[in-house]
Design a protein around this motif. Structure first.
Motif, mmCIF file in Angstrom:
data_model
loop_
_atom_site.group_PDB
_atom_site.id
_atom_site.type_symbol
_atom_site.label_atom_id
_atom_site.label_comp_id
_atom_site.label_asym_id
_atom_site.label_seq_id
_atom_site.Cartn_x
_atom_site.Cartn_y
_atom_site.Cartn_z
ATOM 1 N N ALA A 23 48.992 83.156 108.166
ATOM 2 C CA ALA A 23 48.717 84.590 108.325
ATOM 3 C C ALA A 23 47.249 84.915 108.107
ATOM 4 O O ALA A 23 46.752 85.930 108.610
ATOM 5 C CB ALA A 23 49.585 85.396 107.356
ATOM 6 N N ASP A 24 46.538 84.052 107.383
ATOM 7 C CA ASP A 24 45.111 84.269 107.126
ATOM 8 C C ASP A 24 44.218 83.740 108.251
ATOM 9 O O ASP A 24 43.119 84.261 108.454
ATOM 10 C CB ASP A 24 44.697 83.605 105.809
ATOM 11 N N VAL A 25 44.674 82.706 108.969
ATOM 12 C CA VAL A 25 43.782 82.097 109.967
ATOM 13 C C VAL A 25 44.186 82.362 111.421
ATOM 14 O O VAL A 25 43.307 82.558 112.271
ATOM 15 C CB VAL A 25 43.655 80.570 109.736
ATOM 16 N N LEU A 26 45.476 82.374 111.730
ATOM 17 C CA LEU A 26 45.888 82.496 113.126
ATOM 18 C C LEU A 26 45.424 83.785 113.812
ATOM 19 O O LEU A 26 45.004 83.738 114.974
ATOM 20 C CB LEU A 26 47.413 82.360 113.245
ATOM 21 N N PRO A 27 45.490 84.951 113.148
ATOM 22 C CA PRO A 27 45.047 86.170 113.846
ATOM 23 C C PRO A 27 43.571 86.139 114.248
ATOM 24 O O PRO A 27 43.171 86.875 115.157
ATOM 25 C CB PRO A 27 45.306 87.278 112.815
ATOM 26 N N PHE A 28 42.765 85.291 113.615
ATOM 27 C CA PHE A 28 41.328 85.277 113.869
ATOM 28 C C PHE A 28 40.877 84.076 114.698
ATOM 29 O O PHE A 28 39.971 84.190 115.525
ATOM 30 C CB PHE A 28 40.568 85.287 112.538
ATOM 31 N N SER A 33 42.584 76.195 110.932
ATOM 32 C CA SER A 33 41.160 76.137 110.610
ATOM 33 C C SER A 33 40.972 76.358 109.115
ATOM 34 O O SER A 33 41.916 76.683 108.394
ATOM 35 C CB SER A 33 40.382 77.183 111.408
ATOM 36 N N GLN A 34 39.736 76.201 108.656
ATOM 37 C CA GLN A 34 39.449 76.413 107.242
ATOM 38 C C GLN A 34 39.584 77.888 106.909
ATOM 39 O O GLN A 34 39.028 78.734 107.604
ATOM 40 C CB GLN A 34 38.028 75.947 106.920
ATOM 41 N N PRO A 35 40.317 78.234 105.852
ATOM 42 C CA PRO A 35 40.475 79.646 105.492
ATOM 43 C C PRO A 35 39.166 80.248 105.014
ATOM 44 O O PRO A 35 38.335 79.566 104.415
ATOM 45 C CB PRO A 35 41.519 79.620 104.372
ATOM 46 N N ALA A 36 38.997 81.535 105.294
ATOM 47 C CA ALA A 36 37.779 82.239 104.889
ATOM 48 C C ALA A 36 38.152 83.596 104.329
ATOM 49 O O ALA A 36 39.262 84.109 104.557
ATOM 50 C CB ALA A 36 36.834 82.401 106.080
ATOM 51 N N GLU A 107 50.353 93.249 109.283
ATOM 52 C CA GLU A 107 48.941 93.423 108.964
ATOM 53 C C GLU A 107 48.049 93.652 110.180
ATOM 54 O O GLU A 107 47.019 94.331 110.079
ATOM 55 C CB GLU A 107 48.430 92.197 108.200
ATOM 56 N N HIS A 108 48.442 93.085 111.331
ATOM 57 C CA HIS A 108 47.545 93.136 112.494
ATOM 58 C C HIS A 108 48.188 93.721 113.749
ATOM 59 O O HIS A 108 47.503 93.822 114.777
ATOM 60 C CB HIS A 108 47.040 91.725 112.821
ATOM 61 N N ARG A 109 49.468 94.074 113.686
ATOM 62 C CA ARG A 109 50.171 94.562 114.875
ATOM 63 C C ARG A 109 50.059 93.554 116.018
ATOM 64 O O ARG A 109 49.828 93.912 117.176
ATOM 65 C CB ARG A 109 49.613 95.923 115.316
ATOM 66 N N LEU A 110 50.225 92.280 115.699
ATOM 67 C CA LEU A 110 50.111 91.207 116.678
ATOM 68 C C LEU A 110 51.302 90.268 116.584
ATOM 69 O O LEU A 110 51.754 89.952 115.485
ATOM 70 C CB LEU A 110 48.833 90.386 116.447
#
Length: 261
Positions: A23-28, A33-36, A107-110
């Motif tokens: 949920a932290d990386v896929l929407p972006f 990938s490495q979490p940010a 969180e992202h409506r996606l």
């Protein structure tokens, strides 16, 4: 504590961390990938990420991380003690999928293509194990056709909304009553629930969404914000469809009490 509970506790923690990470990386990035940091994009070390430390710039982490971890851990223990028809391991994979889609949509409506592709494959497996390939495919087709009808009704509603916003001098946005992702999600849930149970799954999801929408409207009316925000009120229905499917699969006795037979 029984030693046998070590398995669901361990797998529940893994599933909870996996849901939070995706949920932290896929929407972006749309990939692993490495979490940010979601506020400043500062990359996390894996150690800091896993123990929920703030980023190097001091931004605190979301409360959602703890909520997801505790919820999935509880669901894992429950599923271990009360396994569904698809058994514990497949049941936990399905819970993890539900969790990822739920959090991202809230969180992202996606509803993302990677989760839809994985969900389709998982839906075929879960559906076939649960009720056979025939009802699985009919369920997917039924969910697709029903949601397409709702989708085009939503397109019609969006056009009316756009005209009203222009008439009121408000800036037009690109919000949709229902998106194509919702159509894909319900198709996946149709595979999982099968035919004709997808009918009830959709109905229950709509009722749940309508109930919480009513609570939100009452709050807007009570705070005298309804007139200003009425046209901006959009509820993501994906999470409610997921809750509906979750209740049907993991709490069948509760559903039977509500709807006998």
């Amino acid at each position: 504590m029984s030693i046998t509970l070590i398995v669901p506790i361990l797998l529940g923690c893994i599933a909870g961390y996996l849901i939070n990470y995706l949920a932290d990386v896929l929407p972006f990035t749309r990939r692993l990938s490495q979490p940010a940091c979601l506020q400043c994009d500062a990359p996390f070390t894996w150690k800091d990420y896993l123990i929920f430390r703030p980023c190097k710039n001091g931004h605190s982490r979301k409360v959602r991380l703890w909520i997801v971890l505790i919820t999935i851990l509880s669901a894992s223990v429950y599923t271990w003690i009360n396994p569904p028809k698809i058994e514990y391991l497949l049941g936990m994979i399905l819970i993890t999928y539900f969790g990822v889609v739920f959090v991202i949509d809230m969180e992202h409506r996606l509803i993302l293509h990677p989760t839809s592709i994985f969900g389709s494959l998982l839906g075929l497996i879960v559906g076939t194990v649960s009720h056979g390939i025939k009802d699985t495919l009919w369920g997917g087709l039924g969910g697709l056709l029903i949601m397409l009808a709702f989708y085009y009704f939503g397109v019609f509603f969006t056009r009316i909304r756009t005209k009203r916003m222009l008439a009121m001098g408000q800036e037009v946005d690109d919000e949709e009553a229902l998106g194509a992702g919702d159509v894909i999600l319900v198709t996946v849930l149709g595979l999982i629930l099968g035919w004709p149970l997808i009918w009830f799954g959709l109905l229950l999801g709509i009722l749940l969404g309508g109930f919480f929408s009513l609570l939100l409207i009452l709050w807007l009316v009570a705070t005298r914000k309804y007139e200003k925000n009425a046209l901006m009120l959009f509820i993501p229905y994906g999470p409610y469809f997921i809750i509906s499917a979750f209740l049907i699969i993991y709490f069948p006795k509760l559903i039977q009490m509500i709807v006998p037979g």
